[in-house]
Design an enzyme around this catalytic site. Structure first.
Site, short mmCIF file in Angstrom:
data_model
loop_
_atom_site.label_atom_id
_atom_site.label_comp_id
_atom_site.label_asym_id
_atom_site.label_seq_id
_atom_site.Cartn_x
_atom_site.Cartn_y
_atom_site.Cartn_z
N SER A 145 -33.37 31.63 50.95
CA SER A 145 -34.05 30.68 52.41
C SER A 145 -35.04 32.58 52.49
O SER A 145 -36.67 31.43 52.76
CB SER A 145 -33.46 31.46 53.49
N THR B 161 -24.52 27.73 49.45
CA THR B 161 -24.55 28.29 48.41
C THR B 161 -23.39 29.00 47.65
O THR B 161 -23.59 28.53 46.69
CB THR B 161 -26.06 30.06 48.88
#
Length: 593
Positions: A23, A504
């Site tokens: 991110s 993730t």
């Protein structure tokens, strides 16, 4: 983000799984592209979600992001790169050498070091050859080369031809003739990494002690190899909105305590803090907001019950079945930062409390087990740590006294250098792991930090595994020889895959499960740690995170695992006998009291 005040051409992002490095890397790429710079974003993560973040299908070549004309992105597949690299090394000899020789060469490129070198081979095209990325102002790498990879490249015999005097002509890197052709490109890549004017290493961590310790370890390891221009990003800094919500207050206090105890080495670097985002970071708009105060503002969440975990059992539901065989091995596997040490310790305590003899061990160099147990003990619970340094020293001494006994000085020098390779540590720890598994024949052995999926896959090929383990030593220990059958036996070994209800960690756990299944090892259950869904939350940001985790709980229970257990987020860190016992005795309606 302070490192964008004067950004270097190359920016590498590294950190434990789930800390948000993808991110942060994507947000950096968007901000630079918005400023008019031409940017290439590259991921080498096998579980890369760049496609999902940008809603575009990416391959191993730059693909323009339509919403931002100056931004391109690409995914590098390490396993595909390894296969292509292996073929580049072996292909020219097909038809020229006997089939047996070709088979031997292929096996020599099956080790874990080959995967790392192949991944770095891809890095090198982008980093060491300026012509490849000449059209871009900045190249951003999501996932940096590890210190392990860079140490492989600093082995001088890999480049000076000395290995050609070895009767096998190989090292842990495989046949060296092919590697020598890449020498100049690799050297240029390493120089670029170490050039502060060209490259910045961005260490990404969360407000958790384990993530900050991992960042410090990575920082030190890479600094020793000359990568000195580093910047720390502390991601997910939480500020409670509703101070009457005890869970929100506890999360804020826990994060503040972790930052107060940040490892001294990290304080030497410039730092950026990023507020905790209440939802999933997907799309250009959310990336533009990341790092701003707007990103930490929760949207309204309907006041409704959250029921995504209605059919998911607590960890206590696994214990009866885990103890049924009366002995055996329980492996807690998963990426760093998901809590596998805590889960392993909790399971070991629960089994010991039932009167069984239990041995709890870890290969974690930071020895988190001691912290999890809070130095408390049960009479029938023993705890040890597989010390990588000690195991490597022991193994190296054994090899030098056996395989090196009849070598001349030049041969001994070669062997000693080969033993300095980081692969030696992997083999030494793997052997210690095999010994620990063997002990499960007459007691319960609970192991935190098992071999990686790739290491386990070495076992599938007897020739490849034999080469990797016996290249320096001619003996195959009994524990190693019987390791794969023991790991494949569901009555002897139970694998718990530990994850968090986030993108993730879940996707990386799924990749681990695929690796295990390819090695014919079937996971027993998934354990989803730090779940918010059952908690009586009132803080709006916490409630929004509670809502967002539902999709990942459904993904685990409906797509990945036949058996799932969850652990609710705890007001107090689960340490010591009492704290660990809460994890295997709690129900799913945990209250603040």
């Amino acid at each position: 983000m302070k490192f964008l005040d004067h950004p270097s051409r190359n920016l590498f992002f590294t950190g434990k799984g789930g800390v948000g490095k993808t991110s942060v890397a994507c947000a950096t790429a968007v901000k630079l592209a918005d400023s008019g710079k031409k940017v290439l974003l590259v991921s080498t993560d096998p579980a890369s979600n760049l496609d999902e973040v940008f809603d575009v299908s990416l391959e191993n070549h730059p693909t323009p992001i339509s919403a931002i004309p100056t931004l391109s992105a690409m995914n590098l597949d390490p396993e595909k790169s390894a296969a292509e690299y292996r073929e580049r090394m072996v292909g020219p000899y097909r038809g020229l050498l006997p089939d047996a020789a070709i088979k031997s060469m292929e096996e020599q490129f099956s080790g874990s070091c080959t995967l790392e070198i192949a991944a770095f081979d891809e890095f090198s095209r982008l980093l060491g050859d300026p012509a490849v990325t000449a059209e871009f102002d900045h190249v951003i790498f999501d996932t940096a080369p590890t210190g392990h990879t860079l140490r492989l490249l600093t082995l001088p015999s890999a480049w000076d031809g000395f290995m050609s005097q070895n009767t096998t002509g190989t090292s842990c890197l495989g046949p060296l003739a092919g590697l020598q052709e890449q020498q100049k490109l690799y050297q240029q890549s390493v120089r670029a990494l170490c050039d502060a004017a060209t490259t910045t290493l961005v260490l990404v961590a969360r407000t958790e002690s384990s993530a900050l310790r991992e960042a410090a370890r990575t920082s030190e390891e890479l600094a020793e190899l000359g990568v000195g221009n580093q910047h720390l990003v502390i991601n997910g800094v939480f500020q409670a909105v509703d101070t009457t919500d005890p869970y929100a207050v506890a999360l804020q206090q826990r994060g503040a305590a972790a930052i107060d105890e940040i490892p001294a080495g990290l304080n030497a670097f410039p730092q950026t803090t990023v507020p905790l985002c209440p939802g999933v970071i997907l799309g250009i708009d959310s990336l533009r907001r990341l790092g701003t105060l707007d990103s930490a503002v929760a949207t309204d969440v309907a006041d409704e019950s959250v029921s995504g975990d209605d059919e998911l059992a607590p960890l206590s539901g696994l214990i009866d079945d885990l103890v049924a065989p009366g002995h055996g091995v329980i492996l807690a596997m998963g990426k760093g930062g998901v809590g596998k040490t805590t889960v392993a310790a909790a399971v070991a305590v629960a089994i010991a409390q039932r009167g069984y003899d239990v041995h709890l061990s870890t290969t974690d160099p930071a020895a988190h087990l001691e912290a999890a147990m809070n130095d408390e003990r049960l009479p029938n619970l023993s705890i040890t740590r597989i010390d990588p340094a000690a195991e490597t020293a022991r193994y190296s001494e054994e090899v030098l006294s056996s395989a090196g006994a009849n070598l001349d000085e030049q041969g001994k020098a070669l062997l000693q250098e080969d033993l300095r390779s980081p692969c030696t540590e992997e083999i030494a720890v793997f052997r210690a792991f095999a010994d620990a598994v063997a002990a499960g024949t007459n007691k319960f052995v609970v192991l935190d930090t098992a071999p990686t999926g790739h290491t386990v896959l070495l076992l599938v090929s007897a020739l490849a595994y034999h080469r990797e383990v016996t290249r320096q030593s001619s003996e195959m220990p009994e524990a190693v020889e019987n390791l794969l059958p023991r790991l494949r036996d569901p009555d002897f070994t139970r694998v718990l895959i530990v994850t968090l209800a986030e993108a993730t960690p879940v996707h990386e756990a799924a990749a681990l499960q695929r690796d295990l299944r390819r090695a014919e090892i079937e996971p027993y259950a998934w354990v989803v740690n730090q779940v918010l869904s059952s908690l009586p939350l009132t803080d709006p940001l916490m409630k929004q995170r509670q809502k967002h985790e539902q999709q990942y709980l459904r993904e685990v229970s409906q797509q990945q695992a036949s058996r799932v257990a969850i652990i609710p987020w705890q007001l107090q860190p689960p340490t010591g006998i009492q704290g660990l016992s809460r994890l295997t005795h709690c129900d799913l309606s945990t209250s603040p009291s």
